[in-house]
Scaffold this motif. Sequence first.
Motif, PDB file in Angstrom:
ATOM      1  N   GLU A   1     -16.564-105.973  -8.526  1.00  0.00           N
ATOM      2  CA  GLU A   1     -17.694-106.580  -9.222  1.00  0.00           C
ATOM      3  C   GLU A   1     -19.017-106.391  -8.488  1.00  0.00           C
ATOM      4  OE1 GLU A   1     -16.647-110.638  -9.775  1.00  0.00           O
ATOM      5  OE2 GLU A   1     -15.013-110.202 -11.192  1.00  0.00           O
ATOM      6  N   GLN A   2     -18.963-105.929  -7.246  1.00  0.00           N
ATOM      7  CA  GLN A   2     -20.170-105.769  -6.446  1.00  0.00           C
ATOM      8  C   GLN A   2     -20.053-104.513  -5.599  1.00  0.00           C
ATOM      9  OE1 GLN A   2     -20.409-109.367  -4.160  1.00  0.00           O
ATOM     10  NE2 GLN A   2     -18.253-109.341  -3.630  1.00  0.00           N
ATOM     11  N   SER A   3     -21.092-104.216  -4.829  1.00  0.00           N
ATOM     12  CA  SER A   3     -21.053-103.011  -4.002  1.00  0.00           C
ATOM     13  C   SER A   3     -19.929-103.104  -2.979  1.00  0.00           C
ATOM     14  CB  SER A   3     -22.391-102.821  -3.289  1.00  0.00           C
ATOM     15  OG  SER A   3     -22.539-103.770  -2.244  1.00  0.00           O
ATOM     16  N   LEU A   4     -19.543-101.954  -2.457  1.00  0.00           N
ATOM     17  CA  LEU A   4     -18.468-101.905  -1.470  1.00  0.00           C
ATOM     18  C   LEU A   4     -18.814-102.755  -0.253  1.00  0.00           C
ATOM     19  CD1 LEU A   4     -15.773-100.782  -0.551  1.00  0.00           C
ATOM     20  CD2 LEU A   4     -16.958 -98.735   0.265  1.00  0.00           C
ATOM     21  N   GLY A   5     -20.057-102.649   0.225  1.00  0.00           N
ATOM     22  CA  GLY A   5     -20.462-103.423   1.393  1.00  0.00           C
ATOM     23  C   GLY A   5     -20.372-104.917   1.149  1.00  0.00           C
ATOM     24  N   GLU A   6     -20.816-105.367  -0.020  1.00  0.00           N
ATOM     25  CA  GLU A   6     -20.758-106.793  -0.349  1.00  0.00           C
ATOM     26  C   GLU A   6     -19.315-107.264  -0.459  1.00  0.00           C
ATOM     27  OE1 GLU A   6     -24.805-107.522  -2.945  1.00  0.00           O
ATOM     28  OE2 GLU A   6     -23.168-106.412  -3.865  1.00  0.00           O
ATOM     29  N   GLU A   7     -18.460-106.423  -1.021  1.00  0.00           N
ATOM     30  CA  GLU A   7     -17.038-106.772  -1.120  1.00  0.00           C
ATOM     31  C   GLU A   7     -16.424-106.923   0.269  1.00  0.00           C
ATOM     32  OE1 GLU A   7     -13.400-107.752  -2.449  1.00  0.00           O
ATOM     33  OE2 GLU A   7     -15.089-107.408  -3.805  1.00  0.00           O
ATOM     34  N   LEU A   8     -16.755-106.006   1.154  1.00  0.00           N
ATOM     35  CA  LEU A   8     -16.164-106.032   2.499  1.00  0.00           C
ATOM     36  C   LEU A   8     -16.708-107.178   3.348  1.00  0.00           C
ATOM     37  CD1 LEU A   8     -16.122-102.221   3.371  1.00  0.00           C
ATOM     38  CD2 LEU A   8     -14.264-103.627   2.444  1.00  0.00           C
TER      39      LEU A   8
END
Length: 347
Positions: free
Chosen positions: A216-223
């Motif tokens: 649902e969000q960018s890879l960085g935000e997910e991580l």
Amino acid sequence: MDEKASYKDAGVDIDQANLFITKILPLIKQTSRKEVMNSIGGFGGLFHLDLKKIKDPVLVASTDGVGTKIKIAQMMDKHDTVGIDLVAMSVNDIVVQGAEPLFFLDYIAIGRMDVERNVKLIEGVVAGCQEAGCSLIGGETAEMPGIYGENEYDLAGFCVGVVENGRIIDGSDISVGDTVIGIASNGIHSNGYSLVRNVLFEKAGLTVQDQLDGLEQSLGEELLRPTRIYVKPVLNLLKNFSIRGIVHITGGGFFDNIPRIVPRQCCTVIKRDSWPVPEIFRRIQEIGHVDLDEMFRVFNMGIGMMLVVSEKEAADILERLNILGEKAYMIGSIEKAASDQPSVSFI
């Protein structure tokens, strides 16, 4: 005449360090419990243990860090959540023994004093302490040019809690027929990031700005999703239920953490399809061609905390967790171990 040397010229700015302390004092006060006896700035934090509530106290201590998840925070230039991770890793480790977290200390090692960034780090620590109900009573910020790069830092945290001697949870009451309840994680939490970075960034060439299908969000935000703090729901359960064992699924995943509390004569049987696995784990496995057993050895796979309870109380405990806003599932059982059976098996 030789030029005079100074600490600032050597890379350590005392004035900026003092400014940092001034800025974080109001934040730290937000975590204060009535047992705290002094403010930040002394040589040690003072905490008066209230013995009116507990007859035979046992102190429980834990220390941990955030690991290479810090690299993601630096790649994103987003530093207000790893402090939550820092608190979570220690308070989750002591609540599994039935202990209430009392106070916390942090250690920040940096290459150069960046007041704005470091305040963000402390904002995360404060948020974590508030969620766990413990006080931030001290810490240390060490400028170490030559050890860390100018924009590098590392974090460590230390937590002390208390539990009644007769109410320590150590898994000794676990028996065949017990039910395993899993409480959902918030994603990867703070373990396995060396594998994450190797698969997603080094091998696949992705960036923190990339958007993967299913996320649902960018890879960085997910991580950077912060580690869930399970203190309040677990302490709530302990008021009314007998919890026989608790497992914090951290480094070592299912295979290494479950045997830490389950008796050797027992086997923990986990039903793999009994809870929804977050998409980020599926993408890591798919992109990196990671063996499924390896995934369960490295990651929490969507279950951050496990409870071992009696079969007759399982449904009521699951209902209580749902009332508390937790996503929880019956994910397995305790069975008698055969001579050639591993301590953890999946069906």
